[in-house]
Structure formats: C-alpha cells, structure tokens
Design an enzyme around this catalytic site. Structure first.
Site, short mmCIF file in Angstrom:
data_model
loop_
_atom_site.label_atom_id
_atom_site.label_comp_id
_atom_site.label_asym_id
_atom_site.label_seq_id
_atom_site.Cartn_x
_atom_site.Cartn_y
_atom_site.Cartn_z
CG HIS A 1 57.95 -42.38 -67.00
ND1 HIS A 1 58.30 -41.35 -66.69
CD2 HIS A 1 56.37 -41.93 -67.41
CE1 HIS A 1 56.60 -40.31 -66.59
NE2 HIS A 1 56.28 -41.02 -67.23
CD GLU B 1 40.34 -46.22 -67.62
OE1 GLU B 1 40.93 -46.49 -68.23
OE2 GLU B 1 40.90 -45.66 -66.56
CG HIS C 1 55.23 -44.83 -65.41
ND1 HIS C 1 55.11 -45.24 -66.40
CD2 HIS C 1 54.03 -43.93 -64.64
CE1 HIS C 1 53.19 -45.77 -66.05
NE2 HIS C 1 53.21 -44.27 -65.54
CD GLU D 1 47.81 -42.29 -60.08
OE1 GLU D 1 48.72 -41.64 -61.09
OE2 GLU D 1 48.23 -42.42 -59.09
CG ASP E 1 43.49 -43.21 -62.34
OD1 ASP E 1 44.36 -42.25 -63.47
OD2 ASP E 1 43.93 -44.00 -62.27
#
Length: 377
Positions: free
Chosen positions: A250, A123, A218, A137, A101
């Site tokens: 992150h 996926e 994150h 995403e 994504d």
C-alpha cells in the site's frame, strides 16, 4: 418526476475498492433506457482509483479530485460534504448510489440527507460490532444505514443486521456482493487476454515450483505495532524453501516503510508496487493462501477457492468465517505463522477451507440491484 422523464441516478465513490465494486452496477444500470446515469468521484484515493477507472473504461462525469497528502479525516470529511453538496445542487439527481463504508460514502449520504435526496446503499448491513475495528468504517456504515431508503445487502446475515437496527423489511434487498461480479468478469478477461497481467506472469516464473502466499495489509487499526508484527510473521514464513510471498505494498508510508525495513533481508519475498485490478485478480488465482487485513479480499479470495487468513481481531464479514473460507488470526506473529503453517502442511485443513461454500454471491448482484431500482420506478 413528470411524464416520461428518465430517472436521474448519480453513482458516487472515491476509492479503489469502491470503484471495483461499483463498476458492475454502473454497467448494469446503463442497460436500462429509463435511467440517466452519471458518475461522480471524490478521488479520495487518486492514483489507485484511476487504475480501476481505466480498466473498467469508466470516465466520471464529475471528478472532485479531493485527495491531498497528509489530509486529516475531519478535513477530508468537510471537503466531501461541502463540495459534493454543490454537485447535488447542480445535478439534482432523483437517487444517489453509494457503496460500503468509506468517508466518501458517509459524507455523500449526509449531503443527500440535507437535500432530501434518496440514497441507495450498495453493500449495506456489514457490522463488526466494534466502532473502532475497522475504524472509521464501522461508524461510516451505521451513518449511511440511518439515511438510505434502499439497502442492498450482500448476504442474509447483512440483511439480518439491518433488521436488528429496525430498518423496514421492504427497504432491504439481498443481492449478493458486486465484488463477485467484478472478479468473475475480470477473470474471464484474463483468461482470454493473459497480457493484462504481465507482472504476475513474471513473478510466477521467478517463484516457480513454490506455493505463493499473497499478502495485503494496510488497515488503520494495524498501523504501528500491528504492521511490525505482520512483518515479523512474514519473515518467519518466508524462511521456508517451499513458499514465496508476493505483497503489493500500500502506498501509505506507515505501511511501506515498516515492511521494507522488516523484510529487507527476508528470503522468497517480492514487495511490489500496487497492482491494477486485473493483475490483482491474477495474483489471487496464482496464490495458494491469502493473508490479509482487507475487507474485500475476504470476499474475493473465496470466490476463487483460496483460503483466507484474516490478520484482524474482528471482521464485518462473518459469513466467510462461518462458512469456513476464512479464519481470524489477529496480528500476533506466532498465531499468523501457526495458522499459515497448518494450511501449508495439512492437506485436509487446506481442502476444508478451499472447498468451503462461497457465501458472497453468484456474479449477478449488479443486475439484481439495477432491476430493483427499475421496479421501484
């Protein structure tokens, strides 16, 4: 293709999570002599991507190195679309494989569409039902689903989501999630070579006799107040003398600065640099509970029997919620603390989550994907 020419497959990705989930696919494809496999990366996350490439011993054939500090989403999208288009014109692959994504995924798929090149989506079919959570995403996934002619769904629920969007049944294949392949292979390597994760061994010694809470946070939709709320919750949890929090930060300063400020005087908290994949798997094995707003961790932790509290309001991975391996807790500090405290203090509640069925696969997803492509020819 004419004669006995091999099928030219170009595998593309740009981020650390994509690399983790695609390296088993690359290795599986190379076991088939009928495939000519090349790897092209956009490196939209440079340093974190390189960690995985090094561990997986994968050297990209094409590296566009498109990461720039402070780059906007539209600027990055334009660069991926145009520069990957040039790669396609030069390589002329028969099929391109994309994952998940990311912006790399959606722009590479569109570049392929403009050239009528077949796209396989690894996926495929994950949906939260909210275009802005996770953002961007959710829409990236939908874009690829309208373009791809092969959809490798990790679960039955993901396949059903694609069917509801009128994707033909014969283009959908339930394979399991390749992250389980990567996780199990890495855990096996760690058990034979513990020196792959020395920093985790040091942290385990530092926090011996404490239950470890592993944290990752994150997400873009949590930046700002969401991160401040998470920091407040972690500070309250860390006051317990029977736990220790290990949080690989992150590199985004909108995450790291908030966490370093909010947890500056917190007890039993180790804020550490981002981990390479073997060290992260070692951290998951060490953990008693996992708190995350990540997507992939929702799949990885249950594979090791670790309860997952998801610090988001929605998830595109409802299978874990339905199976009982994960629970949505949002970002309200009181809710995070309450859910964590229950798992720490209620053995039955902990056992119910830790022993729940893992819905994400058996570690053979990548070979299934490679075999499906081989059978199609």
């Amino acid at each position: 293709m004419a004669g006995d020419a091999r099928t030219k497959i170009l595998v593309s990705f740009g981020t650390r999570p994509e690399a983790i989930k695609m390296f088993p696919v690359i290795k599986a494809l190379t076991k088939f002599s009928q495939f000519d496999v090349k790897v092209a990366v956009t490196a939209q996350h440079r340093e974190m991507l390189d960690q995985v490439l090094e561990v997986a011993k994968i050297t990209p054939d094409i590296d566009l190195d498109l990461m720039l500090h402070g780059q906007s989403l539209d600027a990055l999208a334009a660069r991926i679309l145009t520069e990957f288009g040039q790669v396609l014109d030069a390589q002329r692959p028969d099929r391109v494989l994309v994952h998940g994504d990311t912006l790399t995924t959606s722009m590479v798929a569109q570049a392929c569409y403009f050239r009528q090149i077949s796209v396989g989506h690894v996926e495929a079919g994950l949906r939260s039902g909210d275009n802005y959570a996770p953002w961007p995403e959710e829409v990236n996934r939908k874009i690829v689903s309208t373009i791809a002619d092969l959809h490798f769904a990790p679960t039955k629920a993901a396949a059903e989501a694609l069917q509801q969007e009128n994707v033909p049944d014969d283009r959908i294949h339930v394979t399991g999630n390749t992250v389980v392949d990567a996780l199990l292979a890495t855990r096996k390597a760690l058990h034979s070579t513990p020196s792959l994760a020395p920093q985790i061994a040091q942290l385990a010694k530092l926090h011996q006799n404490k239950r470890i809470i592993a944290v990752t946070a994150h997400r873009r939709e949590n930046l700002g107040q969401g991160m401040r709320n998470i920091a407040a919750a972690l500070k309250l949890i860390s006051a317990r003398d029977d736990v220790a929090i290990i949080y690989p930060l992150h590199p985004n300063p909108q995450v790291s600065e908030i966490m370093r400020h909010g947890l500056a005087d917190a007890f039993n908290v180790s804020l550490i640099e981002p981990l390479d994949y073997p060290a992260f798997v070692a951290l998951l094995e060490l953990a008693y509970i996992v708190l995350t707003d990540s997507g992939g961790v929702q799949e990885e932790a249950p594979s090791l029997g670790k309860p997952v509290l998801v610090m988001r309001d929605t998830t595109e991975r409802p299978e874990g919620i339905d199976a009982g391996t994960a629970r949505l807790v949002g970002t309200d500090p009181a809710d995070i603390v309450q859910a964590t405290t229950r798992l720490l203090d209620d053995r039955a509640a902990y056992a119910a989550m830790s022993k729940a069925h893992n819905p994400y696969g058996d570690g053979n997803a990548a070979m299934r994907i490679a075999q499906i492509i081989a059978d199609i020819g």
